[in-house]
Structures are given as C-alpha cells and as structure tokens.
Scaffold this motif. Structure first.
Motif, PDB file in Angstrom:
ATOM      1  N   ALA A  41       0.950  -1.075  -0.073  1.00  0.00           N
ATOM      2  CA  ALA A  41       0.171   0.130  -0.033  1.00  0.00           C
ATOM      3  C   ALA A  41       0.930   1.175  -0.064  1.00  0.00           C
ATOM      4  N   GLN A  42       1.749   1.190   0.664  1.00  0.00           N
ATOM      5  CA  GLN A  42       2.905   2.479   0.834  1.00  0.00           C
ATOM      6  C   GLN A  42       3.506   2.653  -0.429  1.00  0.00           C
ATOM      7  N   ARG A  43       3.799   1.599  -1.188  1.00  0.00           N
ATOM      8  CA  ARG A  43       4.551   1.571  -2.584  1.00  0.00           C
ATOM      9  C   ARG A  43       3.525   2.145  -3.362  1.00  0.00           C
ATOM     10  N   GLN A  44       2.393   1.766  -3.357  1.00  0.00           N
ATOM     11  CA  GLN A  44       1.471   2.213  -4.407  1.00  0.00           C
ATOM     12  C   GLN A  44       1.284   3.764  -4.356  1.00  0.00           C
ATOM     13  N   PHE A  45       1.025   3.951  -3.015  1.00  0.00           N
ATOM     14  CA  PHE A  45       0.698   5.166  -2.534  1.00  0.00           C
ATOM     15  C   PHE A  45       1.984   6.404  -3.079  1.00  0.00           C
ATOM     16  N   LEU A  46       3.263   5.747  -2.937  1.00  0.00           N
ATOM     17  CA  LEU A  46       4.503   6.623  -3.370  1.00  0.00           C
ATOM     18  C   LEU A  46       4.347   6.622  -5.020  1.00  0.00           C
ATOM     19  N   ALA A  47       4.176   5.568  -5.607  1.00  0.00           N
ATOM     20  CA  ALA A  47       4.173   5.544  -7.080  1.00  0.00           C
ATOM     21  C   ALA A  47       2.907   6.536  -7.685  1.00  0.00           C
ATOM     22  N   GLU A  48       2.136   6.364  -7.151  1.00  0.00           N
ATOM     23  CA  GLU A  48       0.720   7.481  -7.420  1.00  0.00           C
ATOM     24  C   GLU A  48       1.070   8.938  -7.350  1.00  0.00           C
ATOM     25  N   LYS A  49       1.744   9.088  -6.247  1.00  0.00           N
ATOM     26  CA  LYS A  49       2.199  10.434  -6.069  1.00  0.00           C
ATOM     27  C   LYS A  49       3.223  11.016  -6.908  1.00  0.00           C
ATOM     28  N   ILE A  50       4.248  10.023  -7.175  1.00  0.00           N
ATOM     29  CA  ILE A  50       5.241  10.688  -8.073  1.00  0.00           C
ATOM     30  C   ILE A  50       4.762  10.683  -9.651  1.00  0.00           C
ATOM     31  N   ALA A  51       3.865   9.738  -9.986  1.00  0.00           N
ATOM     32  CA  ALA A  51       3.175   9.620 -11.191  1.00  0.00           C
ATOM     33  C   ALA A  51       2.216  10.826 -11.641  1.00  0.00           C
ATOM     34  N   SER A  52       1.981  11.546 -10.182  1.00  0.00           N
ATOM     35  CA  SER A  52       0.876  12.474 -10.365  1.00  0.00           C
ATOM     36  C   SER A  52       1.717  13.855 -10.822  1.00  0.00           C
ATOM     37  N   ASP A  53       2.949  14.121 -10.772  1.00  0.00           N
ATOM     38  CA  ASP A  53       3.838  15.057 -11.157  1.00  0.00           C
ATOM     39  C   ASP A  53       3.344  16.526 -10.505  1.00  0.00           C
ATOM     40  N   GLY A  54       2.640  16.374  -9.335  1.00  0.00           N
ATOM     41  CA  GLY A  54       2.259  17.654  -8.768  1.00  0.00           C
ATOM     42  C   GLY A  54       2.910  17.874  -7.641  1.00  0.00           C
ATOM     43  N   GLU A  55       2.318  18.512  -6.498  1.00  0.00           N
ATOM     44  CA  GLU A  55       3.035  19.001  -5.168  1.00  0.00           C
ATOM     45  C   GLU A  55       3.375  17.760  -4.321  1.00  0.00           C
TER      46      GLU A  55
END
Length: 86
Positions: free
Chosen positions: A48-62
């Motif tokens: 779950a942590q890995r997925q969260f981090l991947a999503e946030k990196i992919a968002s290319d936002g803040e």
C-alpha cells in the motif's frame, strides 16, 4: 478555498509512519539507501505504501515534490560517500 501544500509530515502521515520531527529524522537515518537503489524498491515499504508513493510520483504535482525530497533524504549517505570519493 484554502488548500494546504503537502509537506513531509503529511507524507509520513499518509504512509502511516511517525510524522513527528523526531520520527521523520529517525526513519531517514535508519533507512538510508545505496545510491543505485530505487526508492520504490526499498524492502521496508508495504504494498500500500509503495502504491501510494508511485501514484504521487506519477501525479507530477506537489506530492511528487515531497516524495522526491524523501527520496533525496534517503540517499543522503550515498551522495555524501560519492562526493567524498572524488
């Protein structure tokens, strides 16, 4: 609407980790990564942590900026070692 910018404390809260200043510093100190080791491949993340981090990196936002700051912090020892060998 007042939008709060994500910070390292928010990231640690989202990851279910100790988000206190001391907790963040301890985590970073105890979880340093080799210079060639990708943040996402670190063995200490849950799925779950890995997925969260991947999503946030992919968002290319803040959030991506904060995850990148964590990545840099977790590679501090490797960066310091590389500079010392120059």
């Amino acid at each position: 609407m007042n939008k709060v910018r994500p910070r390292m404390t928010h990231l640690f809260e989202q990851l279910g980790l100790d988000a206190s200043e001391q907790g963040i510093a301890k985590f970073i100190e105890e979880h340093q990564l080799h210079k060639d080791f990708n943040l996402m491949d670190a063995p200490y993340w849950s799925d779950a942590q890995r997925q969260f981090l991947a999503e946030k990196i992919a968002s290319d936002g803040e959030w991506a900026i904060v995850v990148d700051q964590l990545n840099e912090s977790l590679h501090e020892d490797a960066t310091r070692d590389a500079q010392a060998s120059l």
